[in-house]
Each structure stands twice: as structure tokens, then as C-alpha cells.
Design a protein around this motif. Sequence first.
Motif, PDB file in Angstrom:
ATOM      1  N   TRP A  69       0.559  -1.220   0.168  1.00 25.22           N
ATOM      2  CA  TRP A  69      -0.101  -0.191  -0.021  1.00 25.22           C
ATOM      3  C   TRP A  69       0.762   1.170  -0.045  1.00 25.22           C
ATOM      4  O   TRP A  69       1.827   1.540   0.496  1.00 25.22           O
ATOM      5  N   GLY A  71      -0.865   4.485   0.913  1.00 20.85           N
ATOM      6  CA  GLY A  71      -1.452   4.797   1.763  1.00 20.85           C
ATOM      7  C   GLY A  71      -2.119   3.821   2.469  1.00 20.85           C
ATOM      8  O   GLY A  71      -2.343   2.748   2.753  1.00 20.85           O
ATOM      9  N   ALA A  72      -3.142   4.527   3.198  1.00 16.79           N
ATOM     10  CA  ALA A  72      -3.992   3.889   4.110  1.00 16.79           C
ATOM     11  C   ALA A  72      -4.812   2.540   2.711  1.00 16.79           C
ATOM     12  O   ALA A  72      -5.517   3.107   1.768  1.00 16.79           O
ATOM     13  N   LYS A  79      -2.739   6.675   6.718  1.00 21.79           N
ATOM     14  CA  LYS A  79      -1.572   6.453   5.933  1.00 21.79           C
ATOM     15  C   LYS A  79      -0.186   5.734   6.998  1.00 21.79           C
ATOM     16  O   LYS A  79      -0.326   5.674   6.057  1.00 21.79           O
ATOM     17  N   SER A 153       5.593   3.808   2.115  1.00 17.36           N
ATOM     18  CA  SER A 153       4.752   2.919   1.608  1.00 17.36           C
ATOM     19  C   SER A 153       5.277   1.732   2.839  1.00 17.36           C
ATOM     20  O   SER A 153       6.008   1.356   3.070  1.00 17.36           O
TER      21      SER A 153
END
Length: 688
Positions: A69, A71-72, A79, A153
Motif C-alpha cells: 500500500w 497510503g491507507a 496512511k 509505503s
Amino acid sequence: MNPARRTTAAAATAVVLATAGGLLSAAAAPASAATTCASPVYKRQFFANTAFSGTPKKTDCDAAVDQSWSGAPVTGLPKDNFGVRWSVTRNFGSGGPFTVAAYGTDGIRVYLDGSRKIDLWSNTTGSRTKSLNLTIPKGTHTLRVDYVNWTGSARVRLTYAPRTTAGVDKVKPLTPGGIRTTYDKATGKAKLTWSKSPEMDVAGYRVYRRERGSSFGTRPLATTTATSYTDSTLPMAGAMFLYEVRAYDRSGNESAGTTDQPVTTVDKVAPVVTDLAVLGNSSLDGVSLWWMSTEGALDYELLRSPARSGPFTVVAKNLSNSATDETAPYGETSYYKVAATDAAGNTGYSSVVSNARPLAVPYFLGGTNRPEDGGGVDLSWWVSPYSPKEFRVHREERRFDDATGTFDVVDSRVVPCAPKLTDTAYGTRYAYACTDTTVVPSPHDGFYVYWVTSVDALGRESEPSGVHRFSYGDSTAPPALTGFTATATEYGTVLDWEDSPVADLDHYDVFRLSTVDDGTGTTYVGRAEPGDSRIVDSANLQDGEHHTYFVDAVDTSGNSVNMSVGDPYEVAHTTVTEYDLRPIVETPADWLVGLDARAADDASAIDLSWRLSPSYHGDDITGYRVYRWNPATAAYEPLTAEPVTGLTYTDTTAAAGTTHFYWVTALHADGTESAPGDAWAALAPRPS
């Protein structure tokens, strides 16, 4: 060398990561709903903290722990500073040795039945990998993965799989359950069914059959990957047969047998033998014959004669519906028939068949190549105990021809391989072996082919056995290098590492991966020979970029860590930030193309060359002016009082151990000077 391109930091970091794990249908359930995930699917929970406290923001099912990921990951999570927990409870069957591998950024912990097995728990920007070999007890166990992302990330991956190497996995699979047998009196077929094994590494099942009063043989009746088997070879003679099924795994371990399943065949009328046939011209065990009977017979006898009309003599008795005549003479024609007798003493005869037994063709078992100790290639084969005892071992060397696109034979010979009798345990076959010590390692594009023939007393040679192919060369990659460092200097990046301990080292390969400024392209930096554990990357502009370097040891057989793993970060690697030595004065225009600056071979000077751009049409050029950037004065300064008349110039005043930047301008007849073209070159310390 052309000037390096400049890119902005925003462009270099504009990367979107996609989730790699499989999201299942249960993901649609709200966080408050009970989520059940069928094993071996994981139950996944998202927490808005790194302590896994409180109610999860979302719970779903995930086929694999393999996500990233940027972000969130889900709605309701920040995030940064979030946690994800995966858990699965599954049946590991008989258990045994497993490999568990975790990879990720930030924190990842792996638990088995609540006991922590892997702990990579620190707030870092880089990724880490850990692989663990452990023994899992048999039965049902719970595997849990806790992952937290503090900043940046997120990337996490977990794999677990049985270790299937025969020398490692010595755990027998569980015995198949649910065994059941049915018998069809009309067809004489017995059908066995059983339950699927819960083992993760089960390779298949072996079906064994014995007649009542005898024991199970070492060879199975059938091998299958299904959970059922139909036996259509039962003799219909009113006899009882017993079956059992055993599971075997990819390491060759075999389970205990199931409970014996009895089947009693029907008893028909007096036997009539039909379809007597020779099964090929076997010369290993002898002449093999097979027949059928319309009725169940108690006993069969195989008879042989040198003539179709007889007389016949018994060569084998107390048979079922097949036999092998081990004593059949080589190079002659023999005639056969079968006598079948039932419980009432009735005897029936088959028709007569013939077979011309050829010279004995060995059954080539293959061999093992032992290049690591110079032992050559060990070869072995079987023959009938009645066959000739002289043999020839043939070898061909084949190499790939780029012109024809085929593997051509470059050498063919009979090798001086002295056979020795090694085993007579079976009685019906003798085992022989020898070692070809004349073989030498084949090139990367070549291999060897072997076959064996027998030779009789008259010097006649049999047909060739089956062939076996060997790539005679080391198949073990050198270990990953240690002590790999990268040091930024004014003349490039100096890379050092510890020498590889392998004796057959061929060279080192060095690569550069741009990780921030220039995307993710990989550049081959160069090759270092054995004994040389240093290389300088001076072919890259010293402009403050960040790079990851890799160094890989390659042995004489072409093996390397980079070839044997999929993840390039298994190779020795390190990161470095270059010096930024670029002039603070920009080049106004690039009217000269092909301006090249490079250090001389002895690193004592810098050679420059240039040519006019095709778009430049001036015909009044009287010479050229060469400038060099002076960091002390923060200006480009001319190197000669008088113009240079040719298209080359050697700067013998360049200081060693740094990077130099140059301008070249053209001088016109009217005294004007063109805009400059630029280039740069790194000059390493001069040799002493």
C-alpha cells in the motif's frame, strides 16, 4: 559522454503500489459482522493503531499475505501508524519440516500457535527478509502474522511451504482414511475409494494388492493422484485378494497402509486361455508373455519348444496370467503355449506364439555426475543373469550451434568404463556399474548423452539402451558475497567486497539500480576477475543521486545467486548517495553533439573529442576553445591561450581523484565565439 538528464524529485517518487493479495468475498462484510474464512484462507483484520488494540476497522478474507500500500489500505485507517493481522487455522497433516519466509517494510512478526517465530520489528525505510526452517507438529495449528506500518509505503509478504528434500523431510504422511472397496461380480473389477489426505506435500497414492496367504510386494499395483482406483486385472478364479492404500509425499516418504480390504473373486467354468502374446522383445528379465482366461484358473504353466510342432517343456509353473522366460536362448526363435488348470483339474491350452530373442539390451538406470570432486559420471544398468556379460558404454558430446539452432554432436566415442557386478539381490536381474572418469565439464551450451550395449561371444553388439543426458558441471551457486560497501568519491563510487571462498570462481558481475532519481532501471557496471574485489563506477555523473549496487559471484559453470533466486535483493547489495559536483553555471546551449570526455587508459589525462551538430551550418570556423570548470573560482576557465585547431584535445593538467566538467566553443572568422557544448569525465587516482 553526453550530459546526464535531470529529473525532478516529484517525478521520481510518483509510484503507485497495488495490493497483491487475493481479496475474497467476505471482504464486503462490515467491520461489526462476524467473518469466517475457510482454511487455508486467512482472516485479515485492519487496526487504526500499531498495538492491534480496540475493534478492527475492517475484517475480511485474504488468500495470501502479499500486499503493498502507498497510503491507507482501507477506509478508516490512517496512511501511517496502522496494523494488519492475518490468522489461519489449518490441518498440517503429519507435520514435518517447513520453510517460513517473511518480507516487508517496517514491522512484521510471525507466530505459530502463539509462539513468535520471526521478529522483524523496527521503524525502517528499507525492506527486510527473513527465512526460517522449523518443524511443525502434526495436526491442526494456527499461523498468525502481525504487520505494522509506521511511515511511508507498506509492503508485506509471507510464504510457508513444506521442505520436500529427501534428506530433510523424513516424516511419513498420514495413512489415508475412509478406505472402502466394492466388487462387481459381472465384470470382475474391484473399486477402491478413500479420503483425500490433508497433507500439504502429498504427491499421490500407491495401491497394493496381495492374494490371501501371501504378503504385499515392494512394487505397488498402481500409483495415482486420484482418490479412487479400479482394478480390472483380478483373475476370476474364486480366490480372495486383499488391498491396501498408502500415501506418499514429494520427498518419497510413504505412509503406513490402510486396513486390508478383502475381495473374493467369482469362480467361473473351466479355463480357456486366449490372447497369448509376447510383451515386446524384452532382453532384461527374459521373454515376457501375457494371456487371458475366460474362467478363473488355479494354475498356469508356460511351455517352450524350439519348433512350432514341439515337443514342449515346462519352463515356468504356478503362474497367474503372465510369465517371463528368463532362460530363453539369445539369437534364436522359441515357441510358446500356456496350459491352464482349474480346481476340477481341467486343463486348457492356448494357441502357439513365437519370439526371436535379440541380443540382450541393458536397461540403463542412468547415473550421477560428481563434478565437485572430480569423480566423473557414475553409470549403472540392469541385465538378465542369462545375458552376455560384456558391455560397451557410449558417450556423445553435443553443443548448441547458433547457425543451425540445433544441438550438434561434436564428439562420439566408446569410453574406457570398466563394468563391475554390483547387485544380484533380485535374482532375475543383475546390476552393473562403472564410472566414466574421462569426462570433462561441458560448456554452458553443451551436455553429454550416454547409452549402453551388450556384446556376445561372437562380438555382436546389441541395440542401444535408453539414453541419459548429463550436464556435467557444478550446479551449486556460490554463496552471496559479504562485506560489500560503496563509497562515494569525487571520481565515482568505489565498490569493495570480500573475496568469494569458492574454488571455481570465474568472475564478479556488478550492477547499479537507480532507486530515487532515475526510476528503477538496472545498469551493468562491470566485471571483476577472481582476486580483484574492487571496482570503480566512474561512468555515472556525480550529481547527488541515490543508487543501490549489487555484486554477484559467478562460477565457472555459470552458476550465481542471481540465477538461482527470483528476488534480486538476495544478491549482495548496498546503497550510496553520490557527491553532487555539478557546476553551478548551466550550459547555455548544446550546439555541439557528441562531445565526449573520458580518462586516458593510464588515468594520467583526460581525452576530449567533439563534432559539429548537423543543424549547425557555419563554414567560417577558425578553431575551438576548451574550458574546464574551476570549483575554486566557480567559473569555466580556458585551458589554452591559443585556439585548438582540431576536433580533439588532451587535458594533461587535470587533477587526479576527481570529476571534471568541460565546455567547448567554436571561434568564427569575425572573432565571435559560439555557445558552448558540455561534457564531463571522472579521473581516478593515477597508478603509482
